[in-house]
Design a protein around this motif. Structure first.
Motif, PDB file in Angstrom:
ATOM      1  N   ALA A  26       9.135  14.217  16.660  1.00  0.00           N
ATOM      2  CA  ALA A  26       8.191  14.185  15.806  1.00  0.00           C
ATOM      3  C   ALA A  26       8.275  12.762  14.976  1.00  0.00           C
ATOM      4  CB  ALA A  26       7.927  15.220  15.045  1.00  0.00           C
ATOM      5  N   ILE A  27       7.455  12.112  14.942  1.00  0.00           N
ATOM      6  CA  ILE A  27       7.471  10.789  14.076  1.00  0.00           C
ATOM      7  C   ILE A  27       6.537  10.834  12.891  1.00  0.00           C
ATOM      8  CG2 ILE A  27       5.822   9.406  15.545  1.00  0.00           C
ATOM      9  CD1 ILE A  27       7.855   7.033  15.021  1.00  0.00           C
ATOM     10  N   ALA A  28       6.864  10.440  11.828  1.00  0.00           N
ATOM     11  CA  ALA A  28       5.902  10.413  10.647  1.00  0.00           C
ATOM     12  C   ALA A  28       5.888   8.803  10.350  1.00  0.00           C
ATOM     13  CB  ALA A  28       6.627  11.035   9.355  1.00  0.00           C
ATOM     14  N   GLY A  29       6.256   8.429   9.200  1.00  0.00           N
ATOM     15  CA  GLY A  29       6.390   6.966   9.062  1.00  0.00           C
ATOM     16  C   GLY A  29       7.257   6.303  10.066  1.00  0.00           C
ATOM     17  N   GLY A  30       8.315   6.738  10.476  1.00  0.00           N
ATOM     18  CA  GLY A  30       8.962   6.024  11.657  1.00  0.00           C
ATOM     19  C   GLY A  30      10.112   5.099  11.012  1.00  0.00           C
ATOM     20  N   LYS A  98      12.948   3.834  -5.458  1.00  0.00           N
ATOM     21  CA  LYS A  98      14.491   2.994  -5.276  1.00  0.00           C
ATOM     22  C   LYS A  98      14.777   3.045  -3.839  1.00  0.00           C
ATOM     23  CE  LYS A  98      16.128   3.082  -9.775  1.00  0.00           C
ATOM     24  NZ  LYS A  98      16.682   4.031 -10.976  1.00  0.00           N
ATOM     25  N   ALA A  99      14.040   4.200  -2.936  1.00  0.00           N
ATOM     26  CA  ALA A  99      14.533   4.087  -1.490  1.00  0.00           C
ATOM     27  C   ALA A  99      14.071   2.815  -0.807  1.00  0.00           C
ATOM     28  CB  ALA A  99      13.615   5.186  -0.733  1.00  0.00           C
ATOM     29  N   SER A 100      14.764   2.467   0.052  1.00  0.00           N
ATOM     30  CA  SER A 100      14.541   1.224   1.177  1.00  0.00           C
ATOM     31  C   SER A 100      13.878   0.235   0.366  1.00  0.00           C
ATOM     32  CB  SER A 100      13.557   1.854   2.377  1.00  0.00           C
ATOM     33  OG  SER A 100      12.399   2.501   1.954  1.00  0.00           O
ATOM     34  N   ASN A 172      25.117  13.487   3.618  1.00  0.00           N
ATOM     35  CA  ASN A 172      23.609  13.269   3.632  1.00  0.00           C
ATOM     36  C   ASN A 172      23.269  12.394   2.480  1.00  0.00           C
ATOM     37  OD1 ASN A 172      20.917  13.637   2.371  1.00  0.00           O
ATOM     38  ND2 ASN A 172      20.759  15.576   3.612  1.00  0.00           N
ATOM     39  N   GLN A 173      22.571  11.130   2.889  1.00  0.00           N
ATOM     40  CA  GLN A 173      22.545  10.109   1.896  1.00  0.00           C
ATOM     41  C   GLN A 173      20.902   9.979   1.526  1.00  0.00           C
ATOM     42  OE1 GLN A 173      24.722   7.312   4.413  1.00  0.00           O
ATOM     43  NE2 GLN A 173      25.113   6.262   2.681  1.00  0.00           N
ATOM     44  N   GLY A 174      20.065  10.880   1.797  1.00  0.00           N
ATOM     45  CA  GLY A 174      18.913  10.866   1.452  1.00  0.00           C
ATOM     46  C   GLY A 174      18.598  10.737  -0.163  1.00  0.00           C
ATOM     47  N   GLU A 175      17.546   9.812  -0.207  1.00  0.00           N
ATOM     48  CA  GLU A 175      17.248   9.627  -1.591  1.00  0.00           C
ATOM     49  C   GLU A 175      16.865  10.793  -2.465  1.00  0.00           C
ATOM     50  OE1 GLU A 175      17.416   5.956  -1.791  1.00  0.00           O
ATOM     51  OE2 GLU A 175      18.070   6.382  -3.752  1.00  0.00           O
ATOM     52  N   GLU A 214       9.746  23.693  14.062  1.00  0.00           N
ATOM     53  CA  GLU A 214       9.197  24.083  12.680  1.00  0.00           C
ATOM     54  C   GLU A 214       9.422  22.779  11.912  1.00  0.00           C
ATOM     55  OE1 GLU A 214      12.474  26.297  10.557  1.00  0.00           O
ATOM     56  OE2 GLU A 214      11.135  26.754   8.976  1.00  0.00           O
ATOM     57  N   ILE A 215       8.051  22.561  11.340  1.00  0.00           N
ATOM     58  CA  ILE A 215       7.476  21.339  10.634  1.00  0.00           C
ATOM     59  C   ILE A 215       7.721  21.546   8.995  1.00  0.00           C
ATOM     60  CG2 ILE A 215       5.863  19.647  10.541  1.00  0.00           C
ATOM     61  CD1 ILE A 215       7.082  19.832  13.254  1.00  0.00           C
ATOM     62  N   LEU A 216       8.142  20.720   8.354  1.00  0.00           N
ATOM     63  CA  LEU A 216       7.916  20.679   6.761  1.00  0.00           C
ATOM     64  C   LEU A 216       6.758  20.291   6.627  1.00  0.00           C
ATOM     65  CD1 LEU A 216       9.258  20.863   4.022  1.00  0.00           C
ATOM     66  CD2 LEU A 216      10.005  18.434   4.386  1.00  0.00           C
ATOM     67  N   LYS A 233      20.745   8.259 -10.775  1.00  0.00           N
ATOM     68  CA  LYS A 233      21.395   7.322 -10.613  1.00  0.00           C
ATOM     69  C   LYS A 233      21.692   7.147  -9.199  1.00  0.00           C
ATOM     70  CE  LYS A 233      23.147   3.752 -12.788  1.00  0.00           C
ATOM     71  NZ  LYS A 233      22.191   2.878 -13.472  1.00  0.00           N
ATOM     72  N   ARG A 234      21.657   5.957  -8.557  1.00  0.00           N
ATOM     73  CA  ARG A 234      22.224   5.646  -7.371  1.00  0.00           C
ATOM     74  C   ARG A 234      23.335   4.725  -7.332  1.00  0.00           C
ATOM     75  NH1 ARG A 234      19.759   1.897  -3.626  1.00  0.00           N
ATOM     76  NH2 ARG A 234      18.996   3.382  -2.277  1.00  0.00           N
ATOM     77  N   PHE A 235      24.224   4.676  -6.523  1.00  0.00           N
ATOM     78  CA  PHE A 235      25.186   3.495  -6.737  1.00  0.00           C
ATOM     79  C   PHE A 235      25.358   2.906  -5.044  1.00  0.00           C
ATOM     80  CE2 PHE A 235      29.265   1.872  -5.051  1.00  0.00           C
ATOM     81  CZ  PHE A 235      29.490   0.956  -5.919  1.00  0.00           C
ATOM     82  N   SER A 240      19.377  -4.339  -3.350  1.00  0.00           N
ATOM     83  CA  SER A 240      17.793  -3.867  -2.471  1.00  0.00           C
ATOM     84  C   SER A 240      18.263  -3.511  -1.032  1.00  0.00           C
ATOM     85  CB  SER A 240      16.920  -4.916  -2.984  1.00  0.00           C
ATOM     86  OG  SER A 240      17.022  -5.834  -1.946  1.00  0.00           O
ATOM     87  N   ILE A 241      17.287  -2.776  -0.667  1.00  0.00           N
ATOM     88  CA  ILE A 241      17.174  -2.373   0.716  1.00  0.00           C
ATOM     89  C   ILE A 241      18.661  -1.878   1.007  1.00  0.00           C
ATOM     90  CG2 ILE A 241      16.329  -2.809   3.055  1.00  0.00           C
ATOM     91  CD1 ILE A 241      14.879  -5.056   1.916  1.00  0.00           C
ATOM     92  N   ASP A 242      19.199  -0.808   0.541  1.00  0.00           N
ATOM     93  CA  ASP A 242      20.546  -0.480   0.918  1.00  0.00           C
ATOM     94  C   ASP A 242      20.721   1.235   0.690  1.00  0.00           C
ATOM     95  OD1 ASP A 242      23.172  -0.512   1.838  1.00  0.00           O
ATOM     96  OD2 ASP A 242      23.996  -1.605   0.254  1.00  0.00           O
TER      97      ASP A 242
END
Ligand SMILES: Cc1cc2nc3c(=O)[nH]c(=O)nc-3n(C[C@H](O)[C@H](O)[C@H](O)COP(=O)(O)OP(=O)(O)OC[C@H]3O[C@@H](n4cnc5c(N)ncnc54)[C@H](O)[C@@H]3O)c2cc1C
Ligand code: SF4
Length: 324
Positions: A26-30, A98-100, A172-175, A214-216, A233-235, A240-242
């Motif tokens: 499945a693809i959403a934003g890709g 702050k993501a991507s 797991n590095q998800g924002e 199963e789909i969220l 807080k993110r380190f 940017s873009i990290d």
């Protein structure tokens, strides 16, 4: 990129059916999946890519009966600029913002952010050069290889389709995962309602506990009756873009009950239960914040290359508690 069939789904049943037949993704934003397809990281390249974004009515942010409801196809940019989010959940708006990169946030979704595959560089290496355990292969290359970004709290063991046990030390590095965990969110899927704290998992080509097909569909966050204080807080090594190397979310209510969750330190978002227990009911002081930082890192068993994460956990937790 190799050829594949592309289907614009009209309903969630269509998505589920295609996934259950096998050979489909499945693809959403890709934002995550397109690079996986382009880099050809799959054990078996998908024959079909099924687009969820064409399913109507899954893109919304609304307040309903004491709960903030966010459709799984809502973009990170919409969450970041939403006044409803900012008023009720400042740290969710901050993390989404702050993501991507600004351009990616306009197209990538909250559902995709929560379900994204691990960033481990063996897993992501071009042309499936490392057919590792997390893809259904035999072994984990990071155990003896370059594990500077990997887990400091051990690996997660899972079963392959043939019932063999494998272990993965990717994090797991998800924002948004730590934020939604401390906010006590629940995730509605096509099959059930799952607490955020139970949603993340480790399996072959999977970073959640979602079953095949199963789909969220919706993220539900209880709007607190009394104000909470929150920090995010993110380190990251680049500004940017990290991806965050470690990200941290803290939420505390007016009775000083604390929720603390860290990303980037364990295979699933890590609830710092010892730090929470130490803090609960108490006012923050410099000394207590330092003790809580130590408690958050207790039990860490880093490799030589990622030992830097342990003082980072301690410092981030201490500083953000003091900043509350
Ligand atoms: C340059 C770059 C920088 C990035 N930086 C960050 C960052 O700093 N922080 C961060 O967290 N991410 C980052 N990302 C990763 C990615 O862009 C985000 O995680 C994004 O939110 C993914 O959402 P998406 O809609 O594009 O997901 P997709 O790529 O479409 O999907 C991701 C995965 O989730 C599955 N999926 C999507 N929606 C659902 C659903 N509703 N139900 C079940 N499964 C679903 C897909 O099958 C796929 O496996 C970055 C990506 C790039 C390319
Ligand atoms: S850490 Fe996980 S994703 Fe990385 S090589 Fe090992 S099994 Fe694969």
């Amino acid at each position: 990129m190799r050829p594949f069939n592309h289907i614009n789904a009209n309903t969630l049943d269509e998505v589920s059916d295609a996934l259950k037949k096998g050979g489909a993704v499945a693809i959403a934003g890709g934002g995550d999946l397109l690079s996986a397809l382009k880099d050809d990281i799959f054990h078996e390249y998908p024959k079909t890519v099924i687009n969820i974004k064409s399913v109507p009515d899954l893109d919304y942010i609304k307040s309903d009966d004491g709960t903030l409801k966010i459709g799984a196809l809502t973009t990170l940019a919409d969450i970041a600029r939403s006044t409803i989010t900012a008023e009720n959940f400042d740290i969710l708006a901050q993390a989404a913002g702050k993501a991507s990169s600004p351009a990616l946030r306009e197209t990538t979704t909250i559902g995709g952010n929560l379900c994204q595959l691990p960033r481990c560089w063996y897993f992501r290496k071009l042309n499936n050069r490392f057919d590792c355990a997390r893809k259904g292969g035999e072994r984990c290359f990071a155990f003896t290889g370059d594990n500077r970004y990997h887990s400091v709290f051990g690996g997660a063991t899972f079963e392959t389709a043939s019932g063999e046990k494998r272990t993965c030390i990717a994090v797991n590095q998800g924002e948004l995962a730590p934020v939604l965990t401390v906010l006590g969110a629940k995730f509605q899927t096509t099959e059930r309602l799952i607490d955020a704290a139970d949603f993340f998992g480790v399996g072959v080509m999977n970073a959640t506990v979602l079953n095949c097909g199963e789909i969220l569909t919706e993220i539900q966050i209880p709007i607190p009756e009394t104000a909470r204080k929150n920090r995010y807080k993110r380190f990251a090594f680049r500004k940017s873009i990290d991806f965050p190397v470690i990200n941290l979310a803290i939420s505390v209510d007016n009775k000083n009950n604390y929720r603390i969750c860290l990303g980037g330190v364990a295979p699933v978002p890590y609830v710092a239960a010892k730090a929470e227990a130490l803090l609960n009911g108490r006012e923050i002081t410099e000394e207590l914040a330092e003790q809580a930082g130590d408690a958050a890192a207790e039990g860490a068993k880093p490799f030589e290359a990622n030992a830097y994460k342990v003082p980072l956990i301690k410092t981030l937790v201490k500083r953000e508690l003091l900043a509350l």
